[in-house]
Scaffold this active site. Structure first.
Site, PDB file in Angstrom:
ATOM      1  N   HIS A 274       0.660  -1.180   0.068  1.00 49.17           N
ATOM      2  CA  HIS A 274      -0.131   0.021  -0.038  1.00 49.17           C
ATOM      3  C   HIS A 274       0.855   1.243   0.098  1.00 49.17           C
ATOM      4  O   HIS A 274       0.483   2.250  -0.866  1.00 49.17           O
ATOM      5  CB  HIS A 274      -0.897   0.208   1.054  1.00 49.17           C
ATOM      6  CG  HIS A 274      -2.050  -0.886   1.038  1.00 49.17           C
ATOM      7  ND1 HIS A 274      -3.073  -1.239   2.193  1.00 49.17           N
ATOM      8  CD2 HIS A 274      -2.779  -1.519   0.031  1.00 49.17           C
ATOM      9  CE1 HIS A 274      -3.814  -1.991   1.682  1.00 49.17           C
ATOM     10  NE2 HIS A 274      -3.631  -2.139   0.275  1.00 49.17           N
ATOM     11  N   HIS A 408      -5.154  -5.791 -11.103  1.00 51.00           N
ATOM     12  CA  HIS A 408      -3.974  -5.347 -10.927  1.00 51.00           C
ATOM     13  C   HIS A 408      -2.859  -5.629 -11.681  1.00 51.00           C
ATOM     14  O   HIS A 408      -1.871  -4.712 -12.275  1.00 51.00           O
ATOM     15  CB  HIS A 408      -3.321  -5.815  -9.419  1.00 51.00           C
ATOM     16  CG  HIS A 408      -3.997  -5.093  -8.022  1.00 51.00           C
ATOM     17  ND1 HIS A 408      -3.401  -3.931  -7.793  1.00 51.00           N
ATOM     18  CD2 HIS A 408      -4.980  -5.598  -7.161  1.00 51.00           C
ATOM     19  CE1 HIS A 408      -4.002  -3.452  -6.482  1.00 51.00           C
ATOM     20  NE2 HIS A 408      -4.871  -4.586  -6.267  1.00 51.00           N
TER      21      HIS A 408
END
Length: 432
Positions: A274, A408
């Site tokens: 993240h 992703h």
């Protein structure tokens, strides 16, 4: 905001500590024809692998390792939105049948997943027609992303879907007083859970930037900047490890899920992936928000710092290649599994930082990540990418069984070659 000099000094220290496995193989070197061919072939292979996603009643199922549907997951809003986003982009790229596949996903968002009584979208609808309780910000952010991409692709109903998604989000999730999004309501939108989290805010930032680029309305870019300022402030005071979990007053909850450290969406501790993903979004926002690099520079510096902390903590942290999933607040690995999304976002961010700074270290990191992905993460026999590896880079599925969706991996085959200041769908349309 920290000073540029202090950020650069600490950033360079951290990057010197990181272990970059250098490669001269043009397949992995950013800017080479071989790398473009490698990634373009992956774009095609991913779109091919995911074609079986449509569920019988609309929306997307969860993909097994072989691309078939796992019926135990039913249909989920975040998965459906991601596939609508991917195949809308695939349509703009000219992939045969992608537009119709995007429409199949959108059918789920306007049909089975939509709560006609209370508004918004169920998080999950099962095969028997029942739904999971609650209304989740994370999922609603992805509806916005899907609708904005479908709008750019000219898919039927996208404009209306985007208008409803934004209105629902404004009414229930966006807290304009704090400049952040709340996380979870009950199904009826009458009770708000006290948990606050940055994962939903990260994907809100992505969605807001996408809307701003797709519509030309800068309101959502400004909102994205408000979120980003909070994140940078929290990270700066936490040695650039981003706190993920908060209480209802936005006070830190650093021990959240200490008894469930590998939680799929709310893992304990810091999530280096993240930090890497936020770094890219911060650069994108900064480059699109300031007329010159002087204004953007402090934010680019902060993004570099987040990237440096993440790779220093996570890369090769346990003696094996790859980025560990989580660490504690001192940077010690907690869950050493490797998630495919972290590798994908690392490709995106390394390329984005290279484009923003011109510093060769980021091109080197890109090549390192590209080689790792090719050797360990891409399933060259079965298609798509392995979603979870253990600390020895062996395929497992305790947190991410199967190959749920393409989002992703697909984005990482395109973002490194697009304008870093522009959201992926708009950048693809602009490049067409």
């Amino acid at each position: 905001m920290p000073t540029a000099d202090s950020l650069r000094t600490h950033r360079m220290f951290l990057l010197r500590k990181g272990t970059i496995i250098m490669t001269n193989n043009p397949r992995y070197v950013l800017g080479t024809e071989a790398n473009r061919i490698f990634m373009a072939s992956e774009t095609y292979e991913l779109l091919k692998f995911g074609k079986g996603f449509p569920a019988p009643n609309g929306g997307s199922g969860w993909l097994n390792a072989d691309g078939t549907l796992d019926p135990s997951h039913g249909v989920e809003t975040w998965i459906t939105s991601r596939m609508a986003h991917v195949y809308s982009i695939g349509d703009m790229l000219g992939y045969p049948g992608a537009g119709e596949l995007a429409d199949a996903a959108l059918k789920g968002l306007t049909g089975i997943l939509h709560d006609d009584e209370h508004g918004g979208w169920y998080a999950q609808v099962f095969a028997d027609g029942t739904h999971a309780p609650g209304k989740v910000c994370y999922a609603h952010a992805f509806v916005i992303l899907a609708a904005s991409s479908a709008l750019l692709a000219g898919r039927p109903g996208a404009k209306e879907l985007l208008a409803e998604a934004l209105a629902t989000y404004d009414k229930h999730f966006w807290d304009d007083e704090t400049g952040l999004a709340v996380d979870t309501w009950n199904t009826e939108f009458t009770e708000l859970d006290p948990y606050r989290g940055l994962n939903a805010n990260m994907h809100t930032t992505e969605a807001f930037l996408a809307v701003a680029d797709a519509t030309g309305n800068n309101t959502h870019r400004v909102r994205a900047g408000r979120i980003i300022d909070h994140v940078i402030g929290w990270a700066k005071h936490n040695e650039w490890r981003i706190p993920e979990h908060f209480k209802s007053d936005w006070s830190l909850d650093l021990e959240c899920n200490v008894d469930k450290k590998d939680d799929q969406f709310k893992p304990y501790g810091a999530t280096p992936g993240h930090g890497i993903e936020w770094a890219r979004l911060i650069v994108q926002w900064a480059l699109s928000s300031f007329a010159n690099r002087d204004g953007a520079r402090p934010y680019i510096d902060a993004a570099e710092h987040l990237f440096a902390r993440a790779v220093d903590d996570a890369w090769n942290a346990d003696g094996a290649e790859g980025l560990v999933y989580t660490t504690d607040w001192n940077g010690t690995p907690v869950v050493t599994d490797r998630m495919h999304w972290t590798a994908a976002e690392s490709l995106n961010t390394a390329a984005t930082l290279y484009a923003a700074t011109g510093e060769a270290r980021y091109a080197n990191w890109y090549a390192t990540f590209a080689r790792y992905v090719d050797e360990h993460v891409i399933d060259h026999e079965g298609g798509s990418w392995f979603h979870q590896l253990d600390g020895d880079n062996r395929v497992i599925g305790t947190v991410w069984p199967g190959k749920s969706d393409l989002y992703h991996a697909f984005q990482s085959t395109l973002i490194p070659f697009l304008d870093p200041a522009v959201s992926i769908a708009t950048a693809v349309r602009n490049a067409a």
